[in-house]
Write an enzyme that holds these catalytic residues in place. Structure first.
Site, PDB file in Angstrom:
ATOM      1  N   ALA A  61      -7.779 -13.368  -9.234  1.00  0.00           N
ATOM      2  CA  ALA A  61      -9.039 -13.512  -8.508  1.00  0.00           C
ATOM      3  C   ALA A  61      -9.220 -12.388  -7.490  1.00  0.00           C
ATOM      4  O   ALA A  61      -8.248 -11.862  -6.938  1.00  0.00           O
ATOM      5  CB  ALA A  61      -9.086 -14.873  -7.803  1.00  0.00           C
ATOM      6  N   GLY A 107      -5.500 -15.763 -11.624  1.00  0.00           N
ATOM      7  CA  GLY A 107      -6.656 -15.952 -12.481  1.00  0.00           C
ATOM      8  C   GLY A 107      -6.598 -15.136 -13.751  1.00  0.00           C
ATOM      9  O   GLY A 107      -7.183 -15.514 -14.770  1.00  0.00           O
ATOM     10  N   GLU A 110      -4.672 -17.237 -16.005  1.00  0.00           N
ATOM     11  CA  GLU A 110      -5.517 -18.374 -16.372  1.00  0.00           C
ATOM     12  C   GLU A 110      -6.540 -17.978 -17.431  1.00  0.00           C
ATOM     13  O   GLU A 110      -6.856 -18.767 -18.337  1.00  0.00           O
ATOM     14  CB  GLU A 110      -6.201 -18.934 -15.128  1.00  0.00           C
ATOM     15  CG  GLU A 110      -5.237 -19.650 -14.192  1.00  0.00           C
ATOM     16  CD  GLU A 110      -5.879 -20.102 -12.901  1.00  0.00           C
ATOM     17  OE1 GLU A 110      -5.703 -21.275 -12.540  1.00  0.00           O
ATOM     18  OE2 GLU A 110      -6.548 -19.274 -12.247  1.00  0.00           O
ATOM     19  N   GLU A 130       0.065 -17.904  -6.678  1.00  0.00           N
ATOM     20  CA  GLU A 130      -0.742 -18.488  -5.605  1.00  0.00           C
ATOM     21  C   GLU A 130       0.094 -19.190  -4.538  1.00  0.00           C
ATOM     22  O   GLU A 130      -0.283 -19.209  -3.363  1.00  0.00           O
ATOM     23  CB  GLU A 130      -1.769 -19.460  -6.194  1.00  0.00           C
ATOM     24  CG  GLU A 130      -2.940 -18.785  -6.900  1.00  0.00           C
ATOM     25  CD  GLU A 130      -2.669 -18.468  -8.356  1.00  0.00           C
ATOM     26  OE1 GLU A 130      -3.607 -18.099  -9.075  1.00  0.00           O
ATOM     27  OE2 GLU A 130      -1.487 -18.566  -8.790  1.00  0.00           O
TER      28      GLU A 130
END
Length: 256
Positions: A61, A107, A110, A130
């Protein structure tokens, strides 16, 4: 931020922010959502490849965008956009292959988990870091990862934030194919080409059977399978497949 190229029945979606290590921001997610919508009804596209430009698949992210938020609701909306885009990819009727090089963190991993298959270069690293930032994966990482590898190993990756290399990921079954350094995209395109040769209706149905069947009891799932293949039996592609088999040639499937 997202480059889309059509190559012989394959759509190659390239995260194109190499200077930011392909960090995933709201703009990229909007572009991914639009691209999937454009490709959805394009009969010339039979499979997808998702990759990243530069030296990494994706660093995750966009922390710069996240740091600009001043209220929890903004972060919730941001994570929601990632989650929705990844869900569209996961549920997309055409099979997808992630071509991972360098690293796929947060991310970025992901996103790769939302693809059906993953081709990863030897030496690449994958992780959900994270925890080291005091948070947790919020776009499917805590849910998709333990559905693909042993839950205890998934917990270790999530709770320590420590990455694993491609070879370990392959041993765990997270990676479908290992590629030599520099060859992830080439290998992913070759795999996507094999997928694209299949009958479109059967490809979409195969995805649904696996994804939805995992949430059912075995007896219910087998009944679902039986009904699905019965519908496929009535298609022109099924007749073409049998004819092609008898004539010892590749099938010319049209999705009907």
């Amino acid at each position: 931020m997202l480059r889309v190229e059509l190559r012989d029945r394959i759509a190659v979606l390239t995260l194109d922010r190499p200077g930011q290590l392909n960090a995933l921001g709201s703009g990229t997610m909007d572009e991914l959502t639009r691209a999937l919508g454009d490709i959805h009804d394009n009969d010339d596209v039979r499979a997808l490849v998702v990759t990243g430009a530069g030296r990494a698949f994706s660093a995750g992210a966009d922390l710069g965008e996240i740091e600009s938020f001043t209220a929890p609701g903004q972060f919730r909306d941001f994570v929601g956009r990632l989650t929705e885009a990844f869900a569209l990819l996961e549920d997309f009727p055409k099979p997808s292959v992630a071509a991972v090089h360098g690293f796929a963190f947060g991310g970025g991993l992901e996103l790769a988990l939302a693809c059906d298959l993953r081709v990863v270069e030897r030496g690449a690293r994958l992780g959900l870091p994270e925890m080291k930032l005091g948070v947790l994966p919020g776009a499917g990482g805590t849910q998709r990862l333990p559905r693909l590898i042993p839950p205890a190993i998934a917990k270790q990756l999530i709770l320590t934030g420590e990455p694993i290399d491609a070879e370990r990921a392959w041993e765990l079954g997270l990676v479908n194919e290992l590629a030599e350094p520099g060859d992830a995209l080439k290998a992913a395109e070759a795999l996507a080409t094999r997928l694209a040769a299949g009958a479109p209706l059967a490809l979409a149905a195969g995805k649904r059977l696996v994804d939805h069947g995992l949430g059912m009891g075995l007896e219910t799932a087998i009944a679902y399978e039986r009904e699905t293949v019965s519908v496929l039996f009535c298609t022109e592609d099924r007749a073409e497949g049998l004819k092609a088999f008898r004539e010892r040639r590749p099938g010319d499937f049209r999705g009907v």
